[in-house]
Design an enzyme around this catalytic site. Structure first.
Site, mmCIF file in Angstrom:
data_model
loop_
_atom_site.group_PDB
_atom_site.id
_atom_site.type_symbol
_atom_site.label_atom_id
_atom_site.label_comp_id
_atom_site.label_asym_id
_atom_site.label_seq_id
_atom_site.Cartn_x
_atom_site.Cartn_y
_atom_site.Cartn_z
ATOM 1 N N ASP A 1 0.821 -1.209 0.000
ATOM 2 C CA ASP A 1 0.000 0.000 0.000
ATOM 3 C C ASP A 1 0.860 1.268 0.000
ATOM 4 O O ASP A 1 0.356 2.354 0.297
ATOM 5 C CB ASP A 1 -0.910 0.026 1.236
ATOM 6 C CG ASP A 1 -2.295 -0.517 0.929
ATOM 7 O OD1 ASP A 1 -2.502 -0.991 -0.201
ATOM 8 O OD2 ASP A 1 -3.167 -0.478 1.817
ATOM 9 N N ASP B 1 -8.148 -6.974 12.999
ATOM 10 C CA ASP B 1 -7.822 -8.318 13.470
ATOM 11 C C ASP B 1 -8.756 -8.752 14.598
ATOM 12 O O ASP B 1 -9.251 -9.881 14.612
ATOM 13 C CB ASP B 1 -6.360 -8.381 13.921
ATOM 14 C CG ASP B 1 -5.961 -7.189 14.787
ATOM 15 O OD1 ASP B 1 -6.852 -6.390 15.158
ATOM 16 O OD2 ASP B 1 -4.769 -7.048 15.084
#
Length: 707
Positions: free
Chosen positions: A283, A436
């Site tokens: 990214d 997460d």
């Protein structure tokens, strides 16, 4: 600053014989021998002279040992002065530079700064408390020397209502009397109620911590650990192969310091090449970093690794968006499991062989999480304190929850997911900064179980600067509060047992993510200083000293080598409560800074020691020749030269002054001065050392020091 923060380093072996060499020329070199065999023999009682001789020899040896200890103590004392001079010079440099956390942070791409409105509001509240405390301290000192000691038990309220006479002295006495009245009637009751509420929360959280430690002790005592199913891979012999299709993902963003060793480590995983695919999910918006990572991937492709490079131009959803985009690839349907490693993680070659076999014949298992280990845990005081925290997290929290509940928060990396579990849970969502934990909660609500492997470690790197650690903790503590708001209705409606709902709502979210930072900041940074100026509201000594010391002792048990740091750990945890409380409030009430995603800065230190074992490892098969080793050395030199060039182009880092921590330092030091008037010993020492801790952190003297 190395002399200040190199405590706990490994010392050499001490044994016998010991040679003592004194600097004074009047002393000679003497050898201290260990006890000989004659010392253990039972001799004739008549040989009194021989015994006396041996006693004289032992007394002489004891004298030399005491002299040696005295010399070492003197050496420690002499090192204090240079350490203090170094500290003073560092403080002067920090103040002279004038760089504070209010400055615009432009030292890295892909990193956003904290919302200024939220930040200034919190800081303004602390400044108001500081101003009022200084004013009250001056007031109390003047009253103390005038002999006015009004206390709640013997306070005569009628005396406090008399009108002031004409004169400054009488007016001052009347004002002080009115202040005592307000203190007793209006301030003390709510403050005492808030203190009692925080004490109750403190006791509940301490009991939770104690239960976790007892659970960990039981696991060790019974030697409980996940057991492989019959027919799975034998880790010792490598027989009975279980090699399903595994997708390996490495998400990264502008992390040119660490990308090489993570890609190299994953490419060297011991797994059939036809059975796993590596995705490098980049990214980065820095063109130089993009080209370097792409070149590294191409190099491993030429070596025969099954690796792909994916780059997103628009960084929507941060890490969750990156993983979601990668899972939408058409070829993902051919894979059964996915392993995720952040850019600074280095799995060992047998990582997949130690984790994936646990899925065999265990259709309810959705996640296998490995433990983290840290290559730079002894780098400075900050990394040592982080190691204590994370050792407790993995050794106690994750392991106990895995064994007794089959649920814990996914750590975002160093884990293997069953792709079916991810799909049933709804896939990666970009709604919080803790994607997460989000996916773990949703998977658990769908009935999936988790396993934590405490004996499988994956190397990574701890933040070495306070700035990086502070931003990381802000994200880790604001995200769970966002997630709690979003997931609460789903948890209540989920078709799971009442006990699991209670565990997830009260223990997992409220107690460990909300109550802990709330009471820690409120009790020790606000209520305790206020009780010094409002002595009618009291905090017992056991709350201030004994229970925190006991909890710190329990926290440090998984990292016994860090025991000398128990006091700095206790003080630093209270210091970090400011950042955690601010983050918790931001996440709970959806304030601007709650949605920050700040990439934790890496130093790349983990790549230096492991480069030799990672570079060109695919060539080292049976029958490898000497020219292969020469090529490996040349490759290492080339990559070191590239790293040197990158470091030259890297923007300069700076230490900063953190104004919130500095303001709280002066607030606590002011309260400690006020406690002297009340002769509160334990409270005074706690406030004094806690104020010094805030001062060191506020001046950025606890982590990496940049010249």
């Amino acid at each position: 600053m190395a002399t200040l923060f190199n405590w706990g380093m490994k010392e050499g072996h001490r044994g016998t014989p010991v040679v003592v060499k004194m600097e004074n020329p009047n002393w000679s070199m003497v050898e201290l021998e260990g006890p000989s065999e004659e010392d253990f023999l039972i001799t004739n009682p008549s040989s009194v002279g021989a015994r006396d001789k041996r006693r004289g020899k032992n007394a002489k040896q004891l004298t030399w040992v005491l002299l040696l200890k005295a010399q070492r103590a003197a050496g420690c004392l002499t090192s204090i002065a240079p350490a203090l001079l170094t500290l003073v010079s560092a403080v002067k440099r920090r103040v002279a530079s004038g760089r504070t956390d209010a400055d615009v942070d432009n030292d890295g791409v892909g990193r956003e700064k904290e919302n200024p409105t939220v930040k200034s509001s919190f800081y303004s509240c602390i400044k108001v408390f500081l101003f009022v405390s200084v004013l009250l301290l001056c007031f109390e000192v003047a009253a103390y020397f005038k002999g006015w000691h009004f206390g709640a038990p013997n306070l005569q309220l009628g005396y406090l209502y008399w009108a002031p006479a004409f004169g400054v002295k009488d007016f001052f006495e009347w004002v002080y009397a009115r202040w005592v009245l307000i203190r007793v009637e209006y301030l003390a009751p709510p403050l005492q109620f808030l203190a009692s509420a925080c004490i109750v929360l403190f006791i509940i959280q301490s009991l939770d911590r104690l239960v976790l430690c007892l659970g960990c002790f039981w696991i060790r005592f019974k030697k409980i650990k996940p057991v492989l199913k019959e027919g799975a891979l034998d880790l010792e012999t490598g027989e009975k192969g279980f090699f399903p299709m595994v997708l390996v993902q490495i998400p990264m963003c502008n992390e040119k310091e660490v990308y090489q060793q993570s890609i190299a480590a994953v490419c060297n995983l011991d797994w059939p090449k036809s059975k796993f695919l590596i995705q490098v999910l980049d990214d980065s918006d820095d063109p130089i970093t993009v080209s370097l990572i792409k070149e590294e991937v191409q190099k491993w492709q030429r070596e025969g690794a099954n690796i792909l490079y994916r780059h997103r131009v628009i960084r929507d959803g941060y890490k969750a968006g990156n993983l979601k985009s990668a899972m939408n690839c058409s070829y993902v349907k051919d894979y059964e499991f996915v392993a995720i490693f952040d850019a600074d993680f280095q799995p060992t070659p047998d990582f997949l062989k130690k984790t994936v076999p646990h899925f065999k014949d265990n259709d309810e298992l959705g996640l296998v999480q490995a433990r983290w280990s840290f290559v730079n845990k002894d780098e400075n005081l900050l990394t040592r304190l982080q190691n204590i925290n994370l050792s407790f997290h993995f050794e106690v929290e994750q392991q106990v929850n895995s064994v007794f509940i089959n649920f814990f928060g996914f750590n975002g990396t160093a884990g293997v997911w069953r792709i079916k579990a991810l799909e049933e849970a709804g896939g990666w969502l970009e709604r919080t900064t803790v994607e997460d934990m989000d996916i773990a909660v949703r998977a658990h609500l769908h009935g999936w179980k988790f396993i934590f492997l405490n004996d499988v470690e994956c190397q990574c790197e701890l933040p070495e600067s306070y700035e990086a650690y502070r931003k990381q903790q802000h994200r880790w503590h604001s995200g769970p509060m966002q997630l709690f708001r979003l997931c609460l209705p789903d948890i209540i409606k989920a078709k799971i047992s009442v006990w699991k709902k209670f565990n997830m709502i009260f223990l997992f979210f409220l107690l460990r993510k909300l109550i802990l930072p709330f009471y820690s900041f409120t009790l020790f940074c606000i209520i305790l200083p206020m009780t010094m100026f409002v002595p009618e509201a009291e905090l017992p000594a056991w709350v201030v000293c004994y229970i925190p010391a006991t909890m710190s002792f329990l926290n440090i048990l998984p990292a016994p080598k860090a025991f000398p740091f128990i006091v700095p750990y206790l003080l630093f945890e209270n210091t970090m409560s400011v950042t955690k409380f601010n983050a918790m409030i931001s996440g709970l009430f959806q304030l601007g800074s709650a949605y920050e995603w700040v990439v934790t800065k890496k130093s790349g230190r983990s790549s230096e020691g492991d480069l030799v074992s990672l570079i060109e490892k695919p060539k080292h098969q049976r029958g490898s020749s000497e020219p292969d080793l020469e090529e490996m050395k040349e490759e290492i030199l080339r990559q070191q030269e590239e790293k040197t060039k990158k470091n030259k182009t890297k923007k300069k880092k700076h230490n900063r002054i953190y104004m919130k921590e500095l303001a709280l330092a002066f607030l606590l030091l002011t309260a400690s001065a006020r406690s002297l008037l009340s002769a509160q010993g334990i409270h005074f020492y706690f406030l004094l050392f806690q104020g010094i801790s805030f001062l060191l952190v506020g001046l950025d003297l606890i982590g990496e020091q940049v010249d």
